[in-house]
Design an enzyme around this catalytic site. Structure first.
Site, PDB file in Angstrom:
ATOM      1  CB  SER A  34      -0.844  -0.052   1.222  1.00  0.00           C
ATOM      2  OG  SER A  34       0.107   0.159   2.482  1.00  0.00           O
ATOM      3  CG  HIS A  61      -3.407  -0.328  -3.249  1.00  0.00           C
ATOM      4  ND1 HIS A  61      -3.690  -1.193  -2.152  1.00  0.00           N
ATOM      5  CD2 HIS A  61      -3.261  -1.408  -4.264  1.00  0.00           C
ATOM      6  CE1 HIS A  61      -3.718  -2.336  -2.413  1.00  0.00           C
ATOM      7  NE2 HIS A  61      -3.693  -2.618  -3.935  1.00  0.00           N
ATOM      8  CG  ASP A 153      -4.108  -5.952  -5.366  1.00  0.00           C
ATOM      9  OD1 ASP A 153      -3.971  -6.710  -6.173  1.00  0.00           O
ATOM     10  OD2 ASP A 153      -3.580  -4.710  -5.799  1.00  0.00           O
TER      11      ASP A 153
END
Length: 857
Positions: A34, A61, A153
């Protein structure tokens, strides 16, 4: 990849700089995290060995509209070259490429590819997308790393890397977190992660793997290891797997098993097969890792497209011929892996059913021994890279696209049922119209294939279809299957009855403890032969006729003299025992079989009259009971025909029956009347219950729709919250970095001031002290607690009148002013005033420097 893989004119050698050509023989490490996982990435890069030559691609992300400072932040943690990824750039070792915001990244032919997203679009699975592309492009040189992050993910990405022989790692708890553990945990739960490690130890794992997979020592070590894997070592490995995971891999092809075993030896860094076997004995976790490596299967949608087109043209229409809406088309897909083949079949069936006015129901049973693969299959969500063999029309019709991922539509998914099942150990499905067993036989040895093919034949209906892989064949089983399309491997089950799969009823004699010597051995052998002869004679002459059937009523074994009770019926051959029964026996046999099978109990019918082959009538007792056998793979039932009396001529039997006929008729009429009344009551109760069930079903359906709507809203809120959380993580990390830099500047400034001999005082316009040097403290007698007080409150060696008069002029004109002032003790000081020239400063200041001219002289 090798340069030979490129077209000769794709990159002319005279126009492509050497540094810009794709390079090979080095790993490419895809890192998923992330945007807030800064600490995890810091630990990863600080733990990399300096000798590791690899390229690193960071995928995070990010919100599309936010500018990322991640390349600048990562550059502080590593001496490697860090740059933002660009479309078409060739990946080079010792470089770190960071995915920019507002795009989706892939890789092809060693070059990064970027696809820009719309301003309001945010891809929720960018890590899955890149790792899948990396696995397809780099194969065994791909390394997938999952660090701190939210959502799941990366789980599909590590599966793709593992399937193609790459290395996979996921972060476990260490000094840096993980701050958000959802992504690493999701990857670990798939079972496709080779190592769960702390971030600082991942670099050593990657370096060890690269060293084991490259260099001239690899071929020597591999050849030596294969030579060392003898039959005894393999047998013990099979035994360990069978004991701990419950599956027997001794039926695998030796070459396939050894290749998978060698990969685990390489990944784990064991000292050869012997050392790895010791590890298996001691570490159950490694046994599970080997088990998952053995199950890795490469599959995709409509694999071998021409074969699926042939199946759609030649087989699928025949599955629906003559079927009504009340009937069911049954299909079985063993070894289904992650479900791509299952959904390919479901799409073909759905498309054919769309053209029928009243199609039958379809049930597709998909099975595998790997629960993790079944979890992926049940979810039905795949990256778009997995859909390259699916036409855009089918994607639009049968998939729900979400960014660069797609989910199987509900109509197709409802046709499929996924369940754990072993084709070699568990009972098979039965009465199937089609079995699609593709690319399983190529992994099995001859003995396992000989065990599997009769099972598949048994599972099919008469004239059912078998669909296998392009590298497989049924040449050794032509008695069970006939060829429909040899090129595309489509076969049809023959009506032949396979050999009975029953355990031996007479076990060989087992020598007792203490027997020894040639005399005793010969005696034992002679007695065993005699006993077998006696038992065979008794079984053939005095045992009543009997048969063994499955729970579907199909016979798998007949005894001697069974022909007195069975007859061959005209038409298509059948193995159903009740259909073969003689006149007078058929109805009773069918009823007794149904009761015994449904209740799994013993059922007896006495006084049944059967017409024999010679025309005489015989009264028998029928017994049906469960047959318990060791290591049974499916329920079996024993049907015994006890001949109760000697057969008599038909005329005599009819005379005996005539006297009882009237009484029997009256009794049967009373029973029939009572039965009709009970049946009518049951029908009324059934109709009432059915109406109530319909009402309840409608209510449940309404509640389910409301729950789905609420769930979708929660999903959207969760994604928005996760995005905001990741942005806050990024801002917090950047703020912490700036505070750290500010603290460093403050420390440096204090050190600089302390080392100066010039007496300098930083003042406000009204002469309040803001900062001073050590020399100024001695000149005015200042202490750290005096900051904020006016300089007038301290005794000065010189008058301060000039400072008060000159400060407004210096500030207004923003120019320095200097003057020599004589003190009361005769000392002379040069005083220099300077105003702060910083633009936009909220607190303007004056710097006053006092230089003792006598001391300088």
């Amino acid at each position: 990849m090798d340069h030979d893989d490129f077209p000769q004119d794709a990159f002319p050698q005279d126009h492509v700089p050497q540094d810009d050509r794709p390079q090979d023989h080095f790993p490419i490490v895809g890192i998923g995290a992330s945007a807030g996982g800064i600490e995890a990435m810091r630990g990863f890069f600080r733990g990399l060995p300096k000798t590791l030559e690899a390229a690193f691609v960071v995928v995070t992300h990010l919100s599309p509209g936010r500018e990322s400072l991640l390349p600048e932040v990562l550059a502080r943690f590593t001496p490697l070259t860090v740059e933002a990824a660009a479309d078409g750039v060739a990946v080079r070792p010792d470089h770190v490429y960071v995915m920019p915001p507002g795009c989706v990244m892939g890789i092809a032919d060693g070059r990064l590819t970027l696809k820009t997203l719309g301003p309001a679009t945010r891809e929720t699975k960018p890590i899955d997308i890149f790792l899948t592309a990396l696995a397809l492009d780099q194969g065994e040189r791909a390394v997938g790393v999952i660090l701190s992050g939210g959502d799941g993910d990366g789980a599909i990405g590590v599966k793709a890397v593992k399937e193609r022989g790459g290395l996979t790692l996921a972060q476990t708890s260490d000094g840096y977190g993980p701050e958000t553990a959802d992504m690493p945990l999701s990857a670990l739960r798939t079972g496709f992660v080779d190592f769960g490690e702390t971030t600082e130890r991942m670099g050593d794992r990657i370096a060890a793997h690269v060293a084991s997979e490259s260099g001239p020592a690899l071929k020597t070590r591999t050849a030596t290891a294969v030579d060392e894997i003898d039959a005894a070592l393999l047998a013990e490995t099979f035994a360990i797997l069978r004991r701990q995971v419950g599956h027997d891999f001794s039926g695998y092809k030796p070459s396939t098993f050894v290749r998978r075993l060698q990969r685990r030896i390489s990944v784990i860094g064991a000292s050869g097969p012997g050392g790895y076997l010791k590890l298996l004995r001691a570490d159950s976790a490694e046994v599970g890792a080997l088990f998952r490596d053995l199950l890795i299967g490469v599959t995709n949608f409509f694999r071998d497209t021409a074969a699926f087109e042939a199946l759609a043209a030649q087989v699928i229409p025949k599955l629906f011929e003559g079927r009504t809406a009340d009937e069911v088309v049954r299909i079985w897909v063993p070894a289904c892996s992650t479900g791509e083949e299952v959904y390919s079949l479901a799409i073909l069936l759905s498309e054919h059913m769309a053209g029928l006015s009243d199609p039958p129901r379809v049930q597709i049973f998909a099975t595998d021994i790997d629960e993790r693969s079944l979890t992926v299959a049940r979810t039905g969500r795949y990256p778009k890279a997995y859909l390259d063999t699916v036409s855009p029309e089918r994607i639009a019709q049968h998939f729900v696209t979400e960014g660069d991922g797609a989910t199987i539509g509900k109509a197709v998914r409802d046709l499929c049922t996924f369940a754990p099942h072993s084709v070699l150990r568990d009972p098979p499905f039965s009465r199937l119209d089609l079995v699609s067993c593709r690319n399983l036989l190529i992994y099995l040895g001859v003995e396992a294939q000989q065990q599997l093919m009769p099972v598949l034949h048994f599972a099919l209906r008469p004239r059912g279809y078998l669909f296998i892989g392009m590298a497989e064949n049924v040449t050794r089983f032509e008695d069970l299957f006939e060829t429909i399309d040899k090129r595309h491997r489509i076969f049809q089950a023959r009506d032949a009855i396979p050999p009975a799969r029953l355990p031996t009823t007479i076990a060989p004699d087992v020598p007792t403890f203490g027997s020894a010597g040639p005399y005793r051995r010969r005696t034992a052998i002679a007695h065993t032969a005699l006993r077998h002869a006696v038992e065979s004679q008794m079984l053939s002459e005095f045992t009543p006729p009997h048969a063994v059937v499955t729970r579907t009523g199909e016979a798998v074994h007949y005894s001697a003299r069974i022909g007195d009770h069975l007859e061959i019926v005209p038409g298509q051959p059948t193995r159903e025992l009740a259909a073969l029964a003689r006149k007078g026996l058929r109805l009773e046999l069918r009823t007794a079989l149904r009761e015994a099978i449904e209740g799994n109990t013993r059922v007896v019918r006495d006084g049944i009259g059967v017409e024999r082959q010679d025309g005489r009538l015989q009264t028998i007792s029928l017994v049906v009971k469960p047959l318990h056998t060791p290591n049974e793979t499916e329920p079996l039932f024993l049907v015994v025909f006890n001949e109760a009396a000697v057969p008599v001529e038909r005329e005599r039997q009819q005379a005996l029956e005539a006297t009882e006929r009237d009484t029997v008729i009256q009794r049967l009429e009373r029973e029939l009347s009572n039965t009709r009344e009970r049946l009518q009551a049951v029908i009324e109760e059934y109709e009432t219950s059915l109406e109530e069930l319909k009402s309840s079903n409608e209510e449940l359906y309404s509640v389910n729709e409301e729950m789905q709507a609420a769930n979708e809203e929660l999903e959207a809120s969760k994604e928005e919250t996760q995005s905001l959380n990741e942005e806050l993580h990024t801002v917090n990390s950047e703020l912490a970095s700036k505070i750290e830099a500010l603290d460093q500047v403050s420390d440096d400034q204090s050190l600089l001031f302390d080392g100066m001999n010039v007496a300098s005082v930083l003042l406000t316009p009204d002469l309040r002290i803001r900062m001073f040097t050590g020399a100024a403290a001695q000149l005015f007698g200042l202490q750290p607690s005096d900051i904020g007080r006016s300089l007038r409150n301290f005794s000065a060696p010189i008058p301060l009148t000039w400072l008060l008069d000159e400060i407004p002029t210096v500030m207004a004109e923003n120019r320095p002013s200097e003057r020599t002032i004589e003190g009361a003790d005769g000392a002379r000081y040069r005083v220099r005033l300077m105003a702060s020239s910083r633009t936009g400063s909220r607190m303007p200041g004056i710097v006053a420097n006092f230089t003792d001219l006598h001391a300088e002289g």
